[in-house]
Design a protein around this motif. Sequence first.
Motif, PDB file in Angstrom:
ATOM      1  N   GLY A  63      -8.497  19.728 -13.078  1.00  0.00           N
ATOM      2  CA  GLY A  63      -8.816  18.592 -12.321  1.00  0.00           C
ATOM      3  C   GLY A  63      -7.867  17.319 -12.581  1.00  0.00           C
ATOM      4  O   GLY A  63      -7.344  16.739 -11.733  1.00  0.00           O
ATOM      5  N   GLN A  64      -7.565  17.118 -13.989  1.00  0.00           N
ATOM      6  CA  GLN A  64      -6.785  16.161 -14.234  1.00  0.00           C
ATOM      7  C   GLN A  64      -5.081  16.405 -13.938  1.00  0.00           C
ATOM      8  O   GLN A  64      -4.342  15.840 -13.880  1.00  0.00           O
ATOM      9  N   HIS A  65      -5.026  17.745 -14.102  1.00  0.00           N
ATOM     10  CA  HIS A  65      -3.422  18.028 -13.552  1.00  0.00           C
ATOM     11  C   HIS A  65      -3.228  18.510 -12.405  1.00  0.00           C
ATOM     12  O   HIS A  65      -2.229  19.042 -11.944  1.00  0.00           O
ATOM     13  N   ALA A  66      -4.146  18.676 -11.537  1.00  0.00           N
ATOM     14  CA  ALA A  66      -4.202  19.371 -10.024  1.00  0.00           C
ATOM     15  C   ALA A  66      -3.319  18.410  -9.321  1.00  0.00           C
ATOM     16  O   ALA A  66      -3.678  17.088  -9.415  1.00  0.00           O
ATOM     17  N   ALA A  67      -2.704  18.486  -8.322  1.00  0.00           N
ATOM     18  CA  ALA A  67      -2.067  17.455  -7.345  1.00  0.00           C
ATOM     19  C   ALA A  67      -3.149  17.266  -6.441  1.00  0.00           C
ATOM     20  O   ALA A  67      -4.033  17.930  -6.175  1.00  0.00           O
ATOM     21  N   ALA A  68      -2.910  15.921  -5.905  1.00  0.00           N
ATOM     22  CA  ALA A  68      -4.058  15.423  -5.222  1.00  0.00           C
ATOM     23  C   ALA A  68      -3.479  14.339  -4.361  1.00  0.00           C
ATOM     24  O   ALA A  68      -2.369  13.462  -4.556  1.00  0.00           O
ATOM     25  N   TRP A  69      -4.099  13.532  -3.512  1.00  0.00           N
ATOM     26  CA  TRP A  69      -4.073  12.468  -2.747  1.00  0.00           C
ATOM     27  C   TRP A  69      -5.229  11.763  -2.843  1.00  0.00           C
ATOM     28  O   TRP A  69      -6.254  12.036  -2.754  1.00  0.00           O
ATOM     29  N   LEU A  70      -4.847  10.347  -2.759  1.00  0.00           N
ATOM     30  CA  LEU A  70      -5.975   9.299  -3.144  1.00  0.00           C
ATOM     31  C   LEU A  70      -5.628   7.889  -2.076  1.00  0.00           C
ATOM     32  O   LEU A  70      -4.617   7.936  -1.702  1.00  0.00           O
ATOM     33  N   LEU A  71      -6.734   7.200  -1.829  1.00  0.00           N
ATOM     34  CA  LEU A  71      -6.388   5.899  -1.328  1.00  0.00           C
ATOM     35  C   LEU A  71      -6.465   4.981  -2.613  1.00  0.00           C
ATOM     36  O   LEU A  71      -7.226   5.258  -3.425  1.00  0.00           O
ATOM     37  N   ALA A  72      -5.702   4.072  -2.327  1.00  0.00           N
ATOM     38  CA  ALA A  72      -5.605   2.629  -3.518  1.00  0.00           C
ATOM     39  C   ALA A  72      -5.307   1.609  -2.822  1.00  0.00           C
ATOM     40  O   ALA A  72      -5.013   1.513  -1.838  1.00  0.00           O
ATOM     41  N   SER A  73      -5.326   0.785  -3.754  1.00  0.00           N
ATOM     42  CA  SER A  73      -5.136  -0.801  -3.332  1.00  0.00           C
ATOM     43  C   SER A  73      -4.015  -1.348  -4.092  1.00  0.00           C
ATOM     44  O   SER A  73      -3.911  -1.187  -5.207  1.00  0.00           O
ATOM     45  N   VAL A  74      -3.029  -1.920  -3.366  1.00  0.00           N
ATOM     46  CA  VAL A  74      -1.922  -2.645  -3.953  1.00  0.00           C
ATOM     47  C   VAL A  74      -2.415  -3.960  -4.654  1.00  0.00           C
ATOM     48  O   VAL A  74      -2.996  -4.786  -4.053  1.00  0.00           O
ATOM     49  N   THR A  75      -1.880  -3.935  -6.073  1.00  0.00           N
ATOM     50  CA  THR A  75      -2.340  -5.228  -6.991  1.00  0.00           C
ATOM     51  C   THR A  75      -1.155  -5.963  -7.134  1.00  0.00           C
ATOM     52  O   THR A  75      -1.255  -7.135  -7.259  1.00  0.00           O
ATOM     53  N   ALA A  76      -0.095  -5.213  -7.184  1.00  0.00           N
ATOM     54  CA  ALA A  76       1.070  -6.138  -7.358  1.00  0.00           C
ATOM     55  C   ALA A  76       2.490  -5.533  -6.499  1.00  0.00           C
ATOM     56  O   ALA A  76       2.438  -4.146  -6.540  1.00  0.00           O
ATOM     57  N   VAL A  77       3.391  -6.312  -6.073  1.00  0.00           N
ATOM     58  CA  VAL A  77       4.535  -5.829  -5.601  1.00  0.00           C
ATOM     59  C   VAL A  77       5.629  -6.095  -6.459  1.00  0.00           C
ATOM     60  O   VAL A  77       5.813  -7.302  -6.647  1.00  0.00           O
ATOM     61  N   ASN A  78       6.332  -5.182  -6.987  1.00  0.00           N
ATOM     62  CA  ASN A  78       7.495  -5.289  -8.122  1.00  0.00           C
ATOM     63  C   ASN A  78       8.931  -5.322  -7.296  1.00  0.00           C
ATOM     64  O   ASN A  78       8.969  -4.774  -6.340  1.00  0.00           O
ATOM     65  N   GLY A  79       9.792  -6.193  -7.784  1.00  0.00           N
ATOM     66  CA  GLY A  79      11.108  -6.067  -7.344  1.00  0.00           C
ATOM     67  C   GLY A  79      12.055  -4.801  -7.502  1.00  0.00           C
ATOM     68  O   GLY A  79      13.031  -4.919  -6.874  1.00  0.00           O
ATOM     69  N   ASP A  80      11.633  -3.962  -8.122  1.00  0.00           N
ATOM     70  CA  ASP A  80      12.375  -2.901  -8.203  1.00  0.00           C
ATOM     71  C   ASP A  80      12.147  -1.745  -7.385  1.00  0.00           C
ATOM     72  O   ASP A  80      12.356  -0.336  -7.671  1.00  0.00           O
ATOM     73  N   GLY A  81      11.193  -1.712  -6.416  1.00  0.00           N
ATOM     74  CA  GLY A  81      10.929  -0.835  -5.356  1.00  0.00           C
ATOM     75  C   GLY A  81       9.604  -0.237  -5.631  1.00  0.00           C
ATOM     76  O   GLY A  81       9.236   0.880  -5.095  1.00  0.00           O
ATOM     77  N   THR A  82       8.814  -0.634  -6.602  1.00  0.00           N
ATOM     78  CA  THR A  82       7.685  -0.050  -7.225  1.00  0.00           C
ATOM     79  C   THR A  82       6.583  -0.954  -6.625  1.00  0.00           C
ATOM     80  O   THR A  82       6.644  -2.305  -6.608  1.00  0.00           O
ATOM     81  N   VAL A  83       5.204  -0.345  -6.745  1.00  0.00           N
ATOM     82  CA  VAL A  83       4.122  -1.208  -6.464  1.00  0.00           C
ATOM     83  C   VAL A  83       3.062  -1.114  -7.825  1.00  0.00           C
ATOM     84  O   VAL A  83       3.160   0.322  -8.130  1.00  0.00           O
ATOM     85  N   ASP A  84       2.128  -1.684  -8.213  1.00  0.00           N
ATOM     86  CA  ASP A  84       1.086  -1.466  -9.046  1.00  0.00           C
ATOM     87  C   ASP A  84      -0.108  -1.296  -8.213  1.00  0.00           C
ATOM     88  O   ASP A  84      -0.250  -1.807  -7.111  1.00  0.00           O
ATOM     89  N   ILE A  85      -0.864  -0.119  -8.421  1.00  0.00           N
ATOM     90  CA  ILE A  85      -1.959   0.078  -7.735  1.00  0.00           C
ATOM     91  C   ILE A  85      -3.466   0.295  -8.456  1.00  0.00           C
ATOM     92  O   ILE A  85      -3.170   0.450  -9.619  1.00  0.00           O
ATOM     93  N   SER A  86      -4.376   0.282  -7.794  1.00  0.00           N
ATOM     94  CA  SER A  86      -5.760   0.360  -8.254  1.00  0.00           C
ATOM     95  C   SER A  86      -6.347   1.486  -7.704  1.00  0.00           C
ATOM     96  O   SER A  86      -6.651   1.489  -6.469  1.00  0.00           O
ATOM     97  N   THR A  87      -6.731   2.615  -8.402  1.00  0.00           N
ATOM     98  CA  THR A  87      -7.319   3.868  -7.698  1.00  0.00           C
ATOM     99  C   THR A  87      -8.838   4.046  -8.209  1.00  0.00           C
ATOM    100  O   THR A  87      -9.384   3.301  -9.332  1.00  0.00           O
ATOM    101  N   ALA A  88      -9.542   4.942  -7.658  1.00  0.00           N
ATOM    102  CA  ALA A  88     -10.914   5.369  -8.377  1.00  0.00           C
ATOM    103  C   ALA A  88     -10.618   5.855  -9.663  1.00  0.00           C
ATOM    104  O   ALA A  88     -11.553   5.788 -10.514  1.00  0.00           O
ATOM    105  N   ARG A  89      -9.447   6.223 -10.151  1.00  0.00           N
ATOM    106  CA  ARG A  89      -9.138   6.768 -11.625  1.00  0.00           C
ATOM    107  C   ARG A  89      -8.954   5.525 -12.474  1.00  0.00           C
ATOM    108  O   ARG A  89      -8.670   5.891 -13.588  1.00  0.00           O
TER     109      ARG A  89
END
Length: 84
Positions: free
Chosen positions: A20-46
């Motif tokens: 379960g930890q190593h299987a590919a998956a998709w989830l819903l998340a909430s964005v917690t921060a937008v970074n200037g390098d093209g990334t975002v920080d997210i909060s997931t159920a995990r």
Amino acid sequence: MMLSKALADAVQRAAQRAVGQHAAAWLLASVTAVNGDGTVDISTARGPVDGVRRLKSYTSPAVNDVVKVSRNSDGNWIVDGALA
């Protein structure tokens, strides 16, 4: 006889967790921060995940956006885009 059954059950549970930890998956998340390098920080159920790359089609990320994220078997994350 009880010990071998308990051991077999423990091994089975450990194997299921590992898969379960190593299987590919998709989830819903909430964005917690937008970074200037093209990334975002997210909060997931995990839990929280920092520095997740986003697809170029997700052009205007904002804090509190609900997004679809994918995780591959190596544990790499990508934000596919925001939900409408």
